[in-house]
Design an enzyme around this catalytic site. Structure first.
Site, PDB file in Angstrom:
ATOM      1  N   GLU A  57      -3.919  -3.905   9.945  1.00  0.00           N
ATOM      2  CA  GLU A  57      -3.411  -3.698   8.595  1.00  0.00           C
ATOM      3  C   GLU A  57      -3.226  -5.027   7.878  1.00  0.00           C
ATOM      4  OE1 GLU A  57      -2.530  -0.277   7.583  1.00  0.00           O
ATOM      5  OE2 GLU A  57      -2.765  -1.328   5.677  1.00  0.00           O
TER       6      GLU A  57
ATOM      7  N   ASN B 157      -2.704  -2.530  -4.969  1.00  0.00           N
ATOM      8  CA  ASN B 157      -1.260  -2.435  -4.779  1.00  0.00           C
ATOM      9  C   ASN B 157      -0.629  -3.821  -4.777  1.00  0.00           C
ATOM     10  OD1 ASN B 157      -1.288   0.419  -4.297  1.00  0.00           O
ATOM     11  ND2 ASN B 157      -2.157   0.009  -2.286  1.00  0.00           N
TER      12      ASN B 157
ATOM     13  N   ARG C 221      -3.024 -10.907   4.085  1.00  0.00           N
ATOM     14  CA  ARG C 221      -3.367 -10.228   2.818  1.00  0.00           C
ATOM     15  C   ARG C 221      -2.444  -9.022   2.688  1.00  0.00           C
ATOM     16  NH1 ARG C 221      -3.923  -5.563   1.595  1.00  0.00           N
ATOM     17  NH2 ARG C 221      -5.949  -4.777   2.204  1.00  0.00           N
TER      18      ARG C 221
END
Ligand SMILES: NC(=O)C1=CN([C@@H]2O[C@H](COP(=O)(O)OP(=O)(O)OC[C@H]3O[C@@H](n4cnc5c(N)ncnc54)[C@H](OP(=O)(O)O)[C@@H]3O)[C@@H](O)[C@H]2O)C=CC1
Ligand SMILES: CC(=O)C(=O)O
Ligand SMILES: [Mg+2]
Length: 625
Positions: A316, A481, A226
């Protein structure tokens, strides 16, 4: 057991003759220090006094040479580093200064003739490099120029990034890093970071030992599933750990040699990449289930074996089905932090607390609605509920009822509970089902609207107008984002709310002029938090992350918003003061770590802000003898 420490520095500066030995395998050392850590955890700060007072920030409980005892009985790799000189010195990014080598250094290090005669300052190099960056019109070209610089002259790279942070953050970070990841294979020139793929199963400890640095303090790891709001980019997600760690150094002052970017490649389900001849990863579909879990477990175990107890592992851009699981599984055995769940929560809570100066009232007076109920959405919601519960002394379950979330199927309500993923269940409140965001706004009447869906353009004109009709100052955060995925632009937020919105977004937007007034949008991005948060863990030698530490980071950030910022409608301070902000965040986080008894660096420095500042890496050139 070989216990030669890493790096015996014979000379100051780069001129180092060092034999550094990395270690391998379990040993008595690990058992010993684990006992010490456990007693620290159980008995709080008092018990932590038993820990070796010489313990430093390098990792684990250390001997006089700075070696982590957790690793001392392991097999070693005989890394040998020789004094760099001549051509090899110019090719070493850690020590290269390019034209800034002085006459004396050129004589001493066999550089005569290898450089043109001129000697220039780092300041002039910086000016020239910025001039080059300005000549590129395409953001990806700027990104590539910055990456080239990082691999040519590390100190100049960080000097540029620190001194021009507001201009260069969008280049090395979101949004440009998103495009870089999408095209990573085509623009690939040299490897960055450490790649651990299914091919390395059973050998991960050896792979870690191939990394030339031994004293690692922060690892940022992704499996690429992701990447921002761009989905599964497989192995090409490497741009994210590399970018995040550049920020760890530039924004948080963690030294570059202590940072390790890692990409775990278990395949990709991105058909386009699988067909792309330039794709750099394994050409297979993602491993799942036991195959995935075993590889991750081997990685987590090897990291602790190799680097000790105190290395921070930042997860992350994992997909949420793995992200929550990994955080829960390793939260009690490793120093782990999920930036998307926890870092985002901390930064958004700071913005909300700061916004109260503009909105008035307390957090409990607000009604919150999220579009997106994944890592970011539920992570923020949970920390927000915790803070409300702390402030009002109402039970957490009651505080949660002030917060509503919409996912791809509509408002999360109790009638959907059985089919919801576990992290959504706490948000399934009593309400009739609602499919659509606009209808949810009409029903819930939020004062705050937070976008964390990863889908661009979802805050439509009707959505913003509905928020503006309900609130004098609607607070709108479009967190997704990169810019293409932002729920709305700054211009849309200001125009459709007739200039009344308080707006911040995950990726930056330029100031907007509306009816003769210039509105400056803020950037609600976890980049405000993770560098300082990580620094706080490092300087205190923390061995676990607790929610209280996230609240401490949040509080420190909110305190850094000045009257001048509020006057401009900003709820975050500018990134230009980020190093000062990071020092305050680090100090607050470290203070909380000591209070909770999870800090091992003893004695506690008296002034933690000063101490944090003194630990921060600065990129000015060192003088070589
Ligand atoms: N600004 C910042 O600092 C940060 C920003 N982000 C950004 O947030 C975004 C989401 O990240 P993350 O939470 O990790 O992702 P997740 O995949 O965990 O969550 C996405 C959520 O959005 C929902 N969703 C998807 N499409 C729609 C839609 N059309 N309408 C309503 N809901 C939708 C999903 O619903 P369902 O569950 O039904 O599939 C899911 O609940 C990304 O773009 C990321 O870049 C993330 C971290 C930090
Ligand atoms: C900012 C960040 O971590 C993300 O968008 O995933
Ligand atoms: Mg992220």
């Amino acid at each position: 057991m070989l216990s030669l420490n890493r790096g015996t520095f014979l000379r100051k500066g780069f001129s180092v003759l060092r034999l550094s030995l990395s270690t391998n395998g379990y040993g008595g050392g690990e058992r010993k220090s684990t006992v010490a850590m456990e007693s620290t955890l159980k008995d709080g700060a008092a018990a932590a006094v038993d820990v070796d007072p010489k313990s430093t920030v390098g990792g684990g409980v250390e001997d006089v040479y700075g070696e982590d005892r957790v690793t001392e009985d392991q097999l070693v790799t005989p890394w040998a580093t020789y004094v760099a000189s001549g051509f090899s010195l110019l090719r070493d990014p850690h020590f290269n200064k390019g034209l800034a080598f002085t006459e004396k250094e050129r004589d001493a290090h066999y550089l005569r003739g290898l450089l043109p005669p001129v000697v220039i300052t780092q300041q002039l190099q910086e000016k020239k490099m910025m001039h080059i960056i300005h000549q590129y019109e395409v953001p990806l070209q700027k990104y590539m120029a910055m990456m080239d610089l990082q691999e040519r002259n590390e100190r100049l790279f960080y000097k540029l990034l620190i001194d021009n942070v507001e201009e260069l953050l969008p280049v090395v970070y979101t949004p440009t890093v998103g495009e870089a990841c999408q095209k990573y294979g085509s623009i690939y020139r040299r490897p960055q970071g450490l790649y651990i793929s299914l091919k390395e199963k059973g050998k991960i400890l050896e792979v870690l030992k191939n990394w030339p640095e031994r004293n690692i303090q922060v690892i940022v790891v992704t499996d690429g599933e992701r990447i921002l709001g761009l989905g599964d980019l497989g192995c090409q997600g490497m741009g994210i750990p590399v970018g995040k760690l550049a920020l760890y150094t530039a924004l948080g002052g963690v030294r570059p040699s202590a940072c390790l970017p890692v990409t775990i490649d278990v395949g990709t389900n991105n058909e386009q990449l699988l067909k792309d001849e330039f794709y750099i990863g394994l050409r297979q579909r993602r491993a799942t289930g036991k195959g995935y879990d075993d590889l991750l477990h081997e990685f987590m175990t090897a990291v602790k074996q190799n680097y000790g107890e105190k290395v921070l592992i930042q997860f992350e851009d994992f997909a949420n089905h793995n992200a929550f699981k990994l955080l829960a599984k390793y939260g009690s055995t490793h120093l782990v932090f999920n930036d998307d769940i926890q870092g985002t929560a901390s930064v958004v809570l700071a913005g909300l607390v700061a916004a109260l100066k503009l909105l008035g009232g307390t957090l409990a007076d607000q009604a919150f609605l999220f579009l997106g109920a994944g890592e970011a959405g539920t992570g923020i919601a949970e920390l927000l509920a915790l803070e409300i519960s702390k402030q009002t002394k109402i039970p957490l379950e009651e505080a949660r009822k002030m917060i509503w979330l919409v996912d791809s199927k509509g408002l999360i309500v109790s009638s959907r509970k059985d089919s919801l993923q576990h992290f959504k269940k706490p948000w399934a409140h009593e309400h009739e089902p609602i499919k659509d965001l606009l209808e949810a706004i009409k029903a819930i009447k939020p004062t705050v609207l937070i976008g964390s869906s990863g889908v661009g353009k979802t805050f439509t004109k009707a959505v913003i107008e509905a928020m503006a009709s309900l609130n004098e100052k609607p607070l709108i955060l479009a967190l997704s984002n990169p810019t293409s995925q932002s729920e709305c632009t700054a211009e849309e937020a200001y125009t459709w709310s007739q200039g009344r919105a308080i707006f911040a977004s995950g990726s930056p937007f330029e100031p907007v002029e509306y009816n003769g007034i210039v509105y400056v949008p803020g950037q609600a991005n976890n980049a405000y938090i993770f560098p300082g948060f990580g620094l706080g863990l490092v300087i205190s030698g923390a061995i676990r992350v607790h929610d209280e530490m996230l609240l401490a980071a949040s509080e420190a950030l909110a305190e850094q918003v000045t009257k001048e910022n509020f006057d401009k409608g900003l709820i975050y301070p500018p990134f230009s003061s980020i190093r000062k902000i990071s020092a305050h965040i680090a100090a607050n986080v470290a203070a909380k770590a000591y209070e909770l008894g999870v800090a091992t660096r003893l004695p506690r420095p008296e002034n933690l802000v000063t101490y944090a500042e003194s630990c921060m890496y600065t990129p000015n050139y060192r003088s070589y003898r």
